[in-house]
Write an enzyme that holds these catalytic residues in place. Sequence first.
Site, mmCIF file in Angstrom:
data_model
loop_
_atom_site.group_PDB
_atom_site.id
_atom_site.type_symbol
_atom_site.label_atom_id
_atom_site.label_comp_id
_atom_site.label_asym_id
_atom_site.label_seq_id
_atom_site.Cartn_x
_atom_site.Cartn_y
_atom_site.Cartn_z
ATOM 1 N N ARG A 189 -9.390 0.698 8.773
ATOM 2 C CA ARG A 189 -8.928 -0.667 8.996
ATOM 3 C C ARG A 189 -9.960 -1.494 9.737
ATOM 4 O O ARG A 189 -9.718 -2.669 9.999
ATOM 5 C CB ARG A 189 -7.654 -0.617 9.837
ATOM 6 C CG ARG A 189 -6.384 -1.018 9.101
ATOM 7 C CD ARG A 189 -5.240 -0.840 10.087
ATOM 8 N NE ARG A 189 -4.083 -1.590 9.741
ATOM 9 C CZ ARG A 189 -3.015 -1.075 9.113
ATOM 10 N NH1 ARG A 189 -3.016 0.176 8.733
ATOM 11 N NH2 ARG A 189 -1.980 -1.830 8.886
ATOM 12 N N ARG A 237 12.105 -6.364 4.373
ATOM 13 C CA ARG A 237 12.109 -4.954 4.763
ATOM 14 C C ARG A 237 12.754 -4.799 6.152
ATOM 15 O O ARG A 237 13.431 -3.810 6.413
ATOM 16 C CB ARG A 237 10.674 -4.415 4.786
ATOM 17 C CG ARG A 237 10.597 -2.947 5.156
ATOM 18 C CD ARG A 237 9.221 -2.372 4.929
ATOM 19 N NE ARG A 237 8.281 -2.787 5.955
ATOM 20 C CZ ARG A 237 6.975 -2.514 5.930
ATOM 21 N NH1 ARG A 237 6.465 -1.859 4.919
ATOM 22 N NH2 ARG A 237 6.191 -2.920 6.902
ATOM 23 N N LYS A 248 0.830 -1.214 0.000
ATOM 24 C CA LYS A 248 0.000 0.000 0.000
ATOM 25 C C LYS A 248 0.863 1.263 0.000
ATOM 26 O O LYS A 248 0.646 2.174 -0.791
ATOM 27 C CB LYS A 248 -0.898 0.071 1.244
ATOM 28 C CG LYS A 248 -1.881 -1.068 1.388
ATOM 29 C CD LYS A 248 -2.760 -0.849 2.621
ATOM 30 C CE LYS A 248 -1.993 -0.860 3.925
ATOM 31 N NZ LYS A 248 -1.511 -2.156 4.369
ATOM 32 N N ARG A 272 -0.258 -9.361 12.900
ATOM 33 C CA ARG A 272 -0.826 -8.342 12.004
ATOM 34 C C ARG A 272 -1.708 -8.998 10.945
ATOM 35 O O ARG A 272 -2.749 -8.468 10.576
ATOM 36 C CB ARG A 272 0.300 -7.529 11.352
ATOM 37 C CG ARG A 272 0.885 -6.481 12.305
ATOM 38 C CD ARG A 272 2.292 -6.097 11.948
ATOM 39 N NE ARG A 272 2.409 -5.331 10.728
ATOM 40 C CZ ARG A 272 3.556 -5.155 10.077
ATOM 41 N NH1 ARG A 272 4.675 -5.700 10.539
ATOM 42 N NH2 ARG A 272 3.589 -4.426 8.991
ATOM 43 N N ARG A 311 11.978 -1.653 11.092
ATOM 44 C CA ARG A 311 10.719 -1.256 11.736
ATOM 45 C C ARG A 311 10.432 -2.241 12.846
ATOM 46 O O ARG A 311 10.488 -3.447 12.632
ATOM 47 C CB ARG A 311 9.587 -1.301 10.698
ATOM 48 C CG ARG A 311 9.093 0.059 10.301
ATOM 49 C CD ARG A 311 8.047 -0.026 9.241
ATOM 50 N NE ARG A 311 6.816 -0.682 9.677
ATOM 51 C CZ ARG A 311 5.700 -0.660 8.965
ATOM 52 N NH1 ARG A 311 5.662 -0.044 7.819
ATOM 53 N NH2 ARG A 311 4.625 -1.260 9.406
HETATM 54 P P1 ADP Z 1 1.183 -2.379 7.541
HETATM 55 O O1 ADP Z 1 0.195 -1.993 6.511
HETATM 56 O O2 ADP Z 1 2.487 -2.801 6.975
HETATM 57 O O3 ADP Z 1 0.636 -3.353 8.554
HETATM 58 P P2 ADP Z 1 1.097 0.343 8.693
HETATM 59 O O4 ADP Z 1 2.319 1.160 8.589
HETATM 60 O O5 ADP Z 1 -0.083 0.744 7.864
HETATM 61 O O6 ADP Z 1 1.587 -1.123 8.418
HETATM 62 O O7 ADP Z 1 0.608 0.290 10.224
HETATM 63 C C1 ADP Z 1 1.472 -0.117 11.248
HETATM 64 C C2 ADP Z 1 0.692 -0.262 12.573
HETATM 65 O O8 ADP Z 1 0.092 1.006 12.939
HETATM 66 C C3 ADP Z 1 -0.486 -1.240 12.564
HETATM 67 O O9 ADP Z 1 -0.095 -2.581 12.772
HETATM 68 C C4 ADP Z 1 -1.334 -0.677 13.730
HETATM 69 O O10 ADP Z 1 -0.804 -1.024 14.977
HETATM 70 C C5 ADP Z 1 -1.181 0.823 13.571
HETATM 71 N N1 ADP Z 1 -2.245 1.396 12.700
HETATM 72 C C6 ADP Z 1 -2.049 1.954 11.468
HETATM 73 N N2 ADP Z 1 -3.221 2.345 10.935
HETATM 74 C C7 ADP Z 1 -4.190 2.037 11.844
HETATM 75 C C8 ADP Z 1 -5.609 2.168 11.876
HETATM 76 N N3 ADP Z 1 -6.285 2.703 10.855
HETATM 77 N N4 ADP Z 1 -6.268 1.731 12.981
HETATM 78 C C9 ADP Z 1 -5.614 1.200 14.016
HETATM 79 N N5 ADP Z 1 -4.281 1.034 14.051
HETATM 80 C C10 ADP Z 1 -3.563 1.435 12.980
#
Ligand code: ADP
Length: 186
Positions: A88, A127, A13, A144, A133
């Site tokens: 999400r 990554r 994404k 996740r 990260r």
């Molecule tokens: P990825 O898509 O690789 O899982 P992101 O960078 O989008 O990673 O998000 C990393 C973390 O940030 C998620 O695992 C969650 O803990 C938190 N997070 C991000 N966006 C949201 C959201 N919309 N609602 C709740 N938690 C979120």
Amino acid sequence: MNIVLLGGPGAGKGTQAVKLKEHYYIPHISTGEVLRGARTAGTELGKKAAEYMDAGKLLPDDIIIGIIGEKLDMPEMNNGFLFDGFPRTIPQAEGLDEMLNSKGESLDAVISIEVPDEIATDRLLKRAEIECRSDDNRKTIENRLKVYYEQTEPLKKYYKDCGLLKSVNGIGTVDEIFERIKVFLD
Ligand code: ADP
């Protein structure tokens, strides 16, 4: 254009969001980036976010909806936006609908980038070697993915029912996948 990018962890994404933003000149908001920024800055939000992120859990909906609400009020968001990592959960999607409705706006497209779990896991572990990260380790990745299927995947039906969903094959080169998304948006 008001666009949402959906997809599990490691679907790409963030990578596609950057390309879309450059191509269409629309602001890109990544909740993951906002939260990582808050962590680095050491704010209260950042401290709270760290606990959830490192466990592979989602932050509470009200916190995330609050962050997005503030962003949506910024003038540069009036000419369209691209969300990556938000919504999400179903309550977040409902919250977004309400916020947009109150501005007389709506979503134009929801693009779901589809990648099998094994490929996504490999990408995230790769990554981890480069970016370091704290949530890119095998245990957190597993969680996740689990959280994705439980809480985020139901959004595909939510958006399919209102005719907004477009699923895109997320296997291939970055440019190939970008081309698939672009063909659809154009
Ligand atoms: P990825 O898509 O690789 O899982 P992101 O960078 O989008 O990673 O998000 C990393 C973390 O940030 C998620 O695992 C969650 O803990 C938190 N997070 C991000 N966006 C949201 C959201 N919309 N609602 C709740 N938690 C979120």
